[in-house]
Design an enzyme around this catalytic site. Structure first.
Site, PDB file in Angstrom:
ATOM      1  N   LYS A  11      47.087 -66.635 -16.168  1.00 44.11           N
ATOM      2  CA  LYS A  11      47.076 -66.599 -14.703  1.00 44.11           C
ATOM      3  C   LYS A  11      47.949 -67.703 -14.073  1.00 44.11           C
ATOM      4  O   LYS A  11      48.361 -68.649 -14.755  1.00 44.11           O
ATOM      5  CB  LYS A  11      45.630 -66.720 -14.209  1.00 44.11           C
ATOM      6  CG  LYS A  11      44.748 -65.528 -14.600  1.00 44.11           C
ATOM      7  CD  LYS A  11      43.390 -65.633 -13.920  1.00 44.11           C
ATOM      8  CE  LYS A  11      42.525 -64.440 -14.257  1.00 44.11           C
ATOM      9  NZ  LYS A  11      41.234 -64.472 -13.511  1.00 44.11           N
ATOM     10  N   TYR A  51      43.035 -55.043  -9.568  1.00 46.86           N
ATOM     11  CA  TYR A  51      41.674 -55.554  -9.377  1.00 46.86           C
ATOM     12  C   TYR A  51      40.852 -54.651  -8.454  1.00 46.86           C
ATOM     13  O   TYR A  51      39.859 -55.109  -7.887  1.00 46.86           O
ATOM     14  CB  TYR A  51      41.718 -56.980  -8.833  1.00 46.86           C
ATOM     15  CG  TYR A  51      41.936 -58.040  -9.900  1.00 46.86           C
ATOM     16  CD1 TYR A  51      41.008 -58.227 -10.927  1.00 46.86           C
ATOM     17  CD2 TYR A  51      43.046 -58.864  -9.890  1.00 46.86           C
ATOM     18  CE1 TYR A  51      41.188 -59.192 -11.910  1.00 46.86           C
ATOM     19  CE2 TYR A  51      43.239 -59.840 -10.871  1.00 46.86           C
ATOM     20  CZ  TYR A  51      42.290 -59.999 -11.874  1.00 46.86           C
ATOM     21  OH  TYR A  51      42.456 -60.955 -12.847  1.00 46.86           O
ATOM     22  N   ASN A 114      40.839 -69.469 -13.195  1.00 46.43           N
ATOM     23  CA  ASN A 114      40.220 -69.623 -14.516  1.00 46.43           C
ATOM     24  C   ASN A 114      41.174 -69.284 -15.665  1.00 46.43           C
ATOM     25  O   ASN A 114      40.735 -68.889 -16.740  1.00 46.43           O
ATOM     26  CB  ASN A 114      38.901 -68.847 -14.592  1.00 46.43           C
ATOM     27  CG  ASN A 114      39.081 -67.356 -14.454  1.00 46.43           C
ATOM     28  OD1 ASN A 114      40.177 -66.883 -14.164  1.00 46.43           O
ATOM     29  ND2 ASN A 114      38.025 -66.608 -14.673  1.00 46.43           N
ATOM     30  N   HIS A 117      42.729 -63.784 -17.966  1.00 40.36           N
ATOM     31  CA  HIS A 117      41.950 -62.550 -17.810  1.00 40.36           C
ATOM     32  C   HIS A 117      42.008 -61.818 -19.137  1.00 40.36           C
ATOM     33  O   HIS A 117      43.035 -61.849 -19.824  1.00 40.36           O
ATOM     34  CB  HIS A 117      42.562 -61.656 -16.723  1.00 40.36           C
ATOM     35  CG  HIS A 117      42.056 -60.233 -16.795  1.00 40.36           C
ATOM     36  ND1 HIS A 117      40.873 -59.851 -16.231  1.00 40.36           N
ATOM     37  CD2 HIS A 117      42.557 -59.138 -17.420  1.00 40.36           C
ATOM     38  CE1 HIS A 117      40.675 -58.561 -16.497  1.00 40.36           C
ATOM     39  NE2 HIS A 117      41.682 -58.103 -17.218  1.00 40.36           N
ATOM     40  N   GLU A 128      44.547 -51.097 -18.758  1.00 40.59           N
ATOM     41  CA  GLU A 128      45.264 -52.309 -18.336  1.00 40.59           C
ATOM     42  C   GLU A 128      46.585 -52.463 -19.090  1.00 40.59           C
ATOM     43  O   GLU A 128      47.587 -52.873 -18.495  1.00 40.59           O
ATOM     44  CB  GLU A 128      44.354 -53.532 -18.513  1.00 40.59           C
ATOM     45  CG  GLU A 128      43.195 -53.503 -17.533  1.00 40.59           C
ATOM     46  CD  GLU A 128      42.174 -54.618 -17.706  1.00 40.59           C
ATOM     47  OE1 GLU A 128      41.239 -54.673 -16.888  1.00 40.59           O
ATOM     48  OE2 GLU A 128      42.305 -55.444 -18.632  1.00 40.59           O
TER      49      GLU A 128
HETATM   50  P1  CMP Z   1      38.921 -61.931 -14.261  1.00 41.58           P
HETATM   51  O1  CMP Z   1      38.491 -61.810 -15.682  1.00 41.58           O
HETATM   52  O2  CMP Z   1      40.373 -61.925 -13.989  1.00 41.58           O
HETATM   53  O3  CMP Z   1      38.246 -60.748 -13.425  1.00 41.58           O
HETATM   54  C1  CMP Z   1      37.953 -60.853 -12.048  1.00 41.58           C
HETATM   55  C2  CMP Z   1      38.170 -62.220 -11.537  1.00 41.58           C
HETATM   56  O4  CMP Z   1      37.541 -62.510 -10.319  1.00 41.58           O
HETATM   57  C3  CMP Z   1      37.555 -63.220 -12.494  1.00 41.58           C
HETATM   58  O5  CMP Z   1      38.313 -63.268 -13.687  1.00 41.58           O
HETATM   59  C4  CMP Z   1      37.525 -64.479 -11.666  1.00 41.58           C
HETATM   60  O6  CMP Z   1      38.734 -65.222 -11.763  1.00 41.58           O
HETATM   61  C5  CMP Z   1      37.428 -63.907 -10.269  1.00 41.58           C
HETATM   62  N1  CMP Z   1      36.146 -64.278  -9.683  1.00 41.58           N
HETATM   63  C6  CMP Z   1      34.938 -63.929 -10.133  1.00 41.58           C
HETATM   64  N2  CMP Z   1      33.984 -64.477  -9.351  1.00 41.58           N
HETATM   65  C7  CMP Z   1      34.622 -65.191  -8.398  1.00 41.58           C
HETATM   66  C8  CMP Z   1      34.186 -65.976  -7.321  1.00 41.58           C
HETATM   67  N3  CMP Z   1      32.896 -66.141  -7.059  1.00 41.58           N
HETATM   68  N4  CMP Z   1      35.132 -66.555  -6.554  1.00 41.58           N
HETATM   69  C9  CMP Z   1      36.451 -66.388  -6.827  1.00 41.58           C
HETATM   70  N5  CMP Z   1      36.912 -65.629  -7.852  1.00 41.58           N
HETATM   71  C10 CMP Z   1      36.015 -65.052  -8.625  1.00 41.58           C
END
Ligand code: CMP
Length: 140
Positions: A11, A51, A114, A117, A128
């Site tokens: 990311k 998403y 984070n 993904h 995906e």
């Molecule tokens: P990802 O695995 O990319 O799938 C969906 C993403 O939404 C997740 O990782 C997080 O990065 C994001 N996400 C989930 N919960 C929250 C939250 N409370 N606030 C912001 N981003 C979120």
């Protein structure tokens, strides 16, 4: 368990901090082979489509804006039980809950930023991968 393929995104928070190689090394150390890889920058429309399952969530707008804020690296990872193995290597979505040694524990900044993904099931992995890669790019 058979050999599987899964989809991964490094990311914007990670590409921005020059962590692409460090994260790829974690995949390889776990026995996952990077069989396709490219650095791209998504459009807002692409991020919203990718998403789409989260479109009703309060963080959807923030998530899509973040995902287009910098380039990302999209990859196909292959290996024994690759979907579960990748999720293990990534760690919990919220880095505060991630186990020691996982990518998110070591590198993630927050639940939103984070670092990675990864697909959560065989169906989503197939969808995906097809969203970002053509058959010609998947040599195995
Ligand atoms: P990802 O695995 O990319 O799938 C969906 C993403 O939404 C997740 O990782 C997080 O990065 C994001 N996400 C989930 N919960 C929250 C939250 N409370 N606030 C912001 N981003 C979120």
């Amino acid at each position: 368990m058979a050999i599987q393929r899964t989809f991964s995104i490094i990311k914007p928070d990670a590409t921005k901090r020059n962590l692409t190689g460090a994260i790829a090394a974690k995949f390889e150390a776990a026995g996952l082979r990077i069989v396709a890889s490219k650095r791209i920058q998504m459009t807002l429309a692409q991020a919203e489509t990718f998403y789409g399952v989260h479109s009703e969530r309060p963080f959807f707008g923030e998530l899509c804006e973040f995902m287009i804020s910098e380039p990302i690296v999209v990859q196909v990872l292959e290996g024994e039980d690759a979907i579960a193995k990748n999720r293990e290597v990534m760690g919990a979505t919220n880095p505060a809950d991630a186990a020691d040694g996982t990518i998110r524990k070591e590198f993630a900044l927050s639940i939103g930023e984070n670092s990675v993904h990864g697909s959560d099931a065989p169906e989503t992995a197939a969808e995906e991968i097809a969203f970002f890669f053509s058959g010609l790019e998947l040599v195995g």
